[in-house]
Write an enzyme that holds these catalytic residues in place. Structure first.
Site, PDB file in Angstrom:
ATOM      1  CB  SER A 251      -2.156  -6.260   3.696  1.00  0.00           C
ATOM      2  OG  SER A 251      -2.361  -5.974   2.324  1.00  0.00           O
TER       3      SER A 251
ATOM      4  CG  HIS B 152      -4.368  -3.024   5.650  1.00  0.00           C
ATOM      5  ND1 HIS B 152      -4.394  -1.816   6.326  1.00  0.00           N
ATOM      6  CD2 HIS B 152      -3.716  -2.787   4.485  1.00  0.00           C
ATOM      7  CE1 HIS B 152      -3.775  -0.893   5.597  1.00  0.00           C
ATOM      8  NE2 HIS B 152      -3.369  -1.449   4.461  1.00  0.00           N
TER       9      HIS B 152
ATOM     10  CG  ASP C 246      -3.564  -2.494   0.908  1.00  0.00           C
ATOM     11  OD1 ASP C 246      -3.371  -1.442   1.538  1.00  0.00           O
ATOM     12  OD2 ASP C 246      -3.055  -3.585   1.235  1.00  0.00           O
TER      13      ASP C 246
ATOM     14  CG  MET D 284      -3.871   0.138  -4.447  1.00  0.00           C
ATOM     15  SD  MET D 284      -2.346  -0.678  -4.923  1.00  0.00           S
ATOM     16  CE  MET D 284      -1.847  -1.392  -3.352  1.00  0.00           C
TER      17      MET D 284
ATOM     18  CG  HIS E 224      -4.073   1.958   2.937  1.00  0.00           C
ATOM     19  ND1 HIS E 224      -2.838   1.372   2.748  1.00  0.00           N
ATOM     20  CD2 HIS E 224      -3.880   3.291   2.741  1.00  0.00           C
ATOM     21  CE1 HIS E 224      -1.950   2.298   2.452  1.00  0.00           C
ATOM     22  NE2 HIS E 224      -2.554   3.470   2.430  1.00  0.00           N
TER      23      HIS E 224
ATOM     24  CG  MET F  99      -2.813   3.521  -1.028  1.00  0.00           C
ATOM     25  SD  MET F  99      -1.933   1.948  -1.133  1.00  0.00           S
ATOM     26  CE  MET F  99      -3.223   0.837  -0.614  1.00  0.00           C
TER      27      MET F  99
ATOM     28  CG  MET G 136       2.253   4.571   3.287  1.00  0.00           C
ATOM     29  SD  MET G 136       1.297   3.048   3.402  1.00  0.00           S
ATOM     30  CE  MET G 136       2.202   1.961   2.298  1.00  0.00           C
TER      31      MET G 136
ATOM     32  CG  PHE H 290       3.400  -2.592  -6.592  1.00  0.00           C
ATOM     33  CD1 PHE H 290       2.706  -3.336  -7.531  1.00  0.00           C
ATOM     34  CD2 PHE H 290       3.723  -1.272  -6.884  1.00  0.00           C
ATOM     35  CE1 PHE H 290       2.355  -2.780  -8.759  1.00  0.00           C
ATOM     36  CE2 PHE H 290       3.382  -0.709  -8.112  1.00  0.00           C
ATOM     37  CZ  PHE H 290       2.690  -1.465  -9.057  1.00  0.00           C
ATOM     38  N   GLY H 291       2.675  -4.965  -2.832  1.00  0.00           N
ATOM     39  CA  GLY H 291       3.099  -5.746  -1.680  1.00  0.00           C
ATOM     40  C   GLY H 291       4.534  -6.218  -1.873  1.00  0.00           C
TER      41      GLY H 291
ATOM     42  CG  ASP I 183       0.504  -0.745   4.740  1.00  0.00           C
ATOM     43  OD1 ASP I 183       0.944  -1.857   4.422  1.00  0.00           O
ATOM     44  OD2 ASP I 183      -0.462  -0.192   4.172  1.00  0.00           O
ATOM     45  N   GLY I 184       3.993  -1.954   5.213  1.00  0.00           N
ATOM     46  CA  GLY I 184       5.010  -2.150   4.186  1.00  0.00           C
ATOM     47  C   GLY I 184       6.257  -2.811   4.745  1.00  0.00           C
ATOM     48  N   GLY I 185       6.525  -4.037   4.311  1.00  0.00           N
ATOM     49  CA  GLY I 185       7.732  -4.734   4.749  1.00  0.00           C
ATOM     50  C   GLY I 185       7.711  -5.123   6.215  1.00  0.00           C
TER      51      GLY I 185
ATOM     52  N   GLY J 233       1.281  -8.163   4.766  1.00  0.00           N
ATOM     53  CA  GLY J 233       0.721  -8.870   3.620  1.00  0.00           C
ATOM     54  C   GLY J 233       1.574 -10.061   3.264  1.00  0.00           C
TER      55      GLY J 233
HETATM   56  C1  DX5 Z   1       1.131  -1.295  -0.174  1.00  0.00           C
HETATM   57  C2  DX5 Z   1      -0.034  -1.631   0.723  1.00  0.00           C
HETATM   58  C3  DX5 Z   1       0.273  -2.596   1.762  1.00  0.00           C
HETATM   59  C4  DX5 Z   1       0.814  -3.919   1.312  1.00  0.00           C
HETATM   60  C5  DX5 Z   1       1.844  -4.314   2.301  1.00  0.00           C
HETATM   61  O1  DX5 Z   1       0.815  -0.181  -0.934  1.00  0.00           O
HETATM   62  O2  DX5 Z   1      -0.570  -0.466   1.329  1.00  0.00           O
HETATM   63  O3  DX5 Z   1      -0.830  -2.782   2.658  1.00  0.00           O
HETATM   64  O4  DX5 Z   1      -0.126  -4.942   1.206  1.00  0.00           O
HETATM   65  O5  DX5 Z   1       2.445  -5.437   1.812  1.00  0.00           O
HETATM   66  P1  DX5 Z   1       3.703  -6.143   2.493  1.00  0.00           P
HETATM   67  O6  DX5 Z   1       3.320  -6.475   3.890  1.00  0.00           O
HETATM   68  O7  DX5 Z   1       3.850  -7.322   1.616  1.00  0.00           O
HETATM   69  O8  DX5 Z   1       4.853  -5.183   2.407  1.00  0.00           O
HETATM   70 ZN    ZN Z   2      -2.068  -0.755   2.943  1.00  0.00          ZN
END
Ligand code: DX5
Ligand code: ZN
Length: 221
Positions: free
Chosen positions: A14, A39, A41, A43, A72, A74, A143, A149-150, A178-180, A200
């Site tokens: 990401s 990926h 993102d 927003m 993605h 959002m 998710m 946010f990353g 996606d996420g963490g 990410g």
């Molecule tokens: C968050 C995004 C993710 C984000 C993941 O809303 O959809 O794609 O970049 O970030 P990490 O991998 O840092 O959790």
């Molecule tokens: Zn994403």
């Protein structure tokens, strides 16, 4: 590029955590590590409390990369904007079930446009909301943090939903998380049945992005 058929594990970096002043270079580095899905993102400051990129950025990046662009969305009005992202070069578009007014119609439209389609569930959204549309998609995104946010902490209870999503869609639809996602959490989500791993912070916060990707890859085994 097409979304690879289900059955392989794919890492999708990401770029949210990449250096936005050097996006093309950042993508080239992850591609040099053998990645072929990126990926993106999107927003809108409305569906999520953050604003990132629009079709104009996707279009410019498209000229610099032949990877699968996994967009993605959002955003609150995915049906209004999806076609613009396809025209800009998105190969796959995921939109949120929480924002979709007629998800089946949008999935059909994406397929007509030659784009693969994905539906996404927030951590608070129940899996039953995608029971009908999940199997119509090419990929379902679960998710594992609240979107926006990353670099947030992985939510184990959200990740558990992958098991039920995999039961609903069967083996032929990709299940993305996606996420963490990092080398500690990858074995958990892959064990649940995820095959597409968005990362990410675990990649772009590291000085050596290639070593970071290899560490994630090794953790899948
Ligand atoms: C968050 C995004 C993710 C984000 C993941 O809303 O959809 O794609 O970049 O970030 P990490 O991998 O840092 O959790
Ligand atoms: Zn994403």
């Amino acid at each position: 590029m097409r979304l690879p058929k289900a059955g392989t594990i794919e890492i999708a970096p990401s770029i949210l955590s990449a250096d936005f002043a050097r996006l093309a270079d950042e993508i080239a580095v992850v591609e040099s590590a053998g990645v072929n899905m990126v990926h993106l993102d999107v927003m809108d400051g409305h569906f999520v409390p953050n604003i990132t990129i629009g079709p104009v950025v996707v279009e410019k990046l498209r000229k610099c990369s032949s990877s699968v662009f996994d967009c993605h969305l959002m955003i609150s009005e995915p049906a209004e904007y999806a076609e613009r992202f396809v025209e800009a070069g998105a190969d796959h578009i995921t939109f949120h079930i929480e924002a979709a007014k007629g998800p089946e119609k949008l999935i059909d439209k994406l397929h007509e446009l030659g784009c693969t389609a994905g539906i996404c569930l927030n951590p608070a959204t129940e899996v039953k909301t995608i029971e009908q549309v999940g199997p119509l998609c090419d990929m379902v995104l679960v998710m594992t943090v609240h979107p926006g946010f990353g670099a947030q902490a992985f939510m184990p209870e959200a990740a558990e939903k992958v098991v039920r999503v995999r039961e609903i869609v069967g083996p032929d639809v990709r299940v993305e998380v996606d996420g963490g996602i990092n080398s500690e959490t990858v074995p958990i989500v892959v064990g649940y049945g995820a095959d597409t791993l968005v990362a990410g912070n675990a990649i772009f916060a590291k000085t050596d992005r290639i070593a970071a990707i290899n560490a994630i890859r090794d953790s899948c085994r």
